[in-house]
Design an enzyme around this catalytic site. Structure first.
Site, mmCIF file in Angstrom:
data_model
loop_
_atom_site.group_PDB
_atom_site.id
_atom_site.type_symbol
_atom_site.label_atom_id
_atom_site.label_comp_id
_atom_site.label_asym_id
_atom_site.label_seq_id
_atom_site.Cartn_x
_atom_site.Cartn_y
_atom_site.Cartn_z
ATOM 1 N N ARG A 198 0.836 -1.199 0.000
ATOM 2 C CA ARG A 198 0.000 0.000 0.000
ATOM 3 C C ARG A 198 0.873 1.253 0.000
ATOM 4 N NH1 ARG A 198 -2.825 2.405 5.188
ATOM 5 N NH2 ARG A 198 -2.495 4.152 3.751
ATOM 6 N N HIS A 199 0.261 2.363 -0.376
ATOM 7 C CA HIS A 199 0.962 3.635 -0.301
ATOM 8 C C HIS A 199 0.953 4.110 1.149
ATOM 9 C CE1 HIS A 199 1.840 7.909 -0.930
ATOM 10 N NE2 HIS A 199 2.298 7.571 -2.122
ATOM 11 N N PRO A 200 2.035 4.737 1.612
ATOM 12 C CA PRO A 200 2.092 5.133 3.027
ATOM 13 C C PRO A 200 1.047 6.153 3.446
ATOM 14 C CG PRO A 200 4.292 5.115 2.066
ATOM 15 C CD PRO A 200 3.323 4.950 0.938
#
Length: 380
Positions: A229-231
């Site tokens: 996932r993107h942070p």
């Protein structure tokens, strides 16, 4: 694949670099038309000549990194070879080296040494930690830099160990920045007549390659491992399909509204938990459940078609062969073939006026061009 316009035609490069970061940079320069003269250890050459994988024609690794170059052998400690090299460098525009800091000076090949021979020389030094400071002479490989830069600590899944990125990304990134620095210095020289010493520390480059982690750190948060996932954005991850994984990447509220409609759940767009990107990121687990209720009942191919039609960024998770030779990669005309070895390699990633630049020269045999640089033209 030969370009109709090569932006560095007429530039001559003396390349003392070995293995990856430096040769990657000079391959980029050669593709753009620069004449790159690779200076190698007699009898052995660049270590990458001996690194696999191999075919009957030699190392495919070496071919990809040294396409379009010439090769001469020179013993850097031999006075006659040293004089020959100084004579060569006097005719060059650029020198590239990735010796450990201090070694070039011992060999009489430092920036100061060569500036005396060619006052407007552009000299690029690639190293782990730069040319100065307490760590300068410390040896470094890609994995060391990934570990020291924080990249490894922020890569992987939360319940797993720090993970190396699946490529020598610190070396490759240093090569890209070296090519950028050299090109910038050549432009500066054209406008001012001055050369420059470009110092490319791999650690600094790898830190600069992490703008998201830098922004988290600046805001007082510690970058952590978050898997695929993107942070800070959601949905921006891999999601389960009936037969594999699919990437969905949504980074604004308008696009999330489109996704909600496509999922048949328009109410998600007004759900307070998902009203903004920050809220969606904070409630990523709940959002995943909503998305996978839709995706797990369909194949990856079906989902790609659905999301493509809706204009939602998505992708199957491809392996390298699928990426290069599949319908998307093959349409990009990404690969070239070395005319001598038959080795395929990835060509220059930039296009110039719609054409991918490439050198017509094959990867050189060791010392293939020795005769072209046989002796100095004047005594030194």
């Amino acid at each position: 694949m030969n370009a109709t316009k090569q932006l560095l035609t007429g530039v001559r490069v003396a390349d003392f670099s070995r293995v990856l970061a430096g040769p990657y940079a000079t391959a980029m320069l050669a593709d753009q038309g620069a004449e790159v003269i690779k200076i190698e250890m007699p009898g052995h050459g660049d270590d990458s000549r001996h690194l696999g994988p191999f075919t009957d024609s030699g190392s495919t690794y070496f071919t990809g990194l040294n396409r379009g170059k010439r090769s001469i052998e020179a013993d850097l400690k031999d006075p006659e070879d040293h004089a020959r090299l100084l004579d060569l460098i006097a005719s060059c525009d650029v020198v590239v080296e990735n010796f450990r800091p201090g070694v070039a000076a011992k060999l009489g090949l430092s920036y100061e040494n060569l500036k005396a021979v060619k006052p407007d020389i552009v000299y690029a030094s690639i190293s782990g930690f730069g040319q100065h400071g307490t760590q300068a002479k410390r040896p470094a490989y890609d994995t060391v830099i990934q570990a020291l830069s924080g990249l490894m600590a922020s890569t992987g899944f939360p319940d797993g160990s720090p993970t190396r990125v699946g490529e020598s990304i610190a070396d490759v990134s240093a090569g890209v920045f070296a090519a950028f620095g050299i090109s910038s210095a050549l432009f500066h020289r054209q406008t001012t007549g001055e050369g420059a010493h470009i110092d490319i520390p791999m650690l600094d480059v790898m830190l600069a390659m992490q703008p998201t982690n830098a922004s988290l750190h600046s805001a007082g948060s510690a970058p952590t491992r978050v898997g695929n996932r993107h942070p800070v954005s959601a949905p921006f991850d891999t999601y389960r399909a009936a037969d594999g994984l699919l990437v969905i990447a949504v980074a604004n509220d308008r696009l999330f509204g489109t996704l909600a409609q496509t999922l048949g759940k328009p109410e998600l767009a007004t759900d307070p938990r998902f009203a903004t990107d920050a809220h969606r990121s904070d409630n990523d687990d709940a959002l995943r459940i909503e998305i996978e209720e839709f995706t797990t009942g369909r194949t990856v191919t079906e989902l790609c078609e659905i999301f493509d039609a809706a204009g939602i960024p998505n992708s199957p998770v491809l392996d390298f062969a699928e990426a290069v030779t599949g319908p998307i990669g093959s349409d990009r005309d990404l690969t070239a073939t070395d005319p001598r070895s038959g080795h395929a390699f990835l060509g220059h990633p930039l296009l110039v006026d719609g054409t991918r630049p490439a050198s017509a020269l094959p990867a050189p045999r060791l010392g293939e061009h020795n005769a072209d640089f046989a002796a100095p033209t004047d005594a030194r």
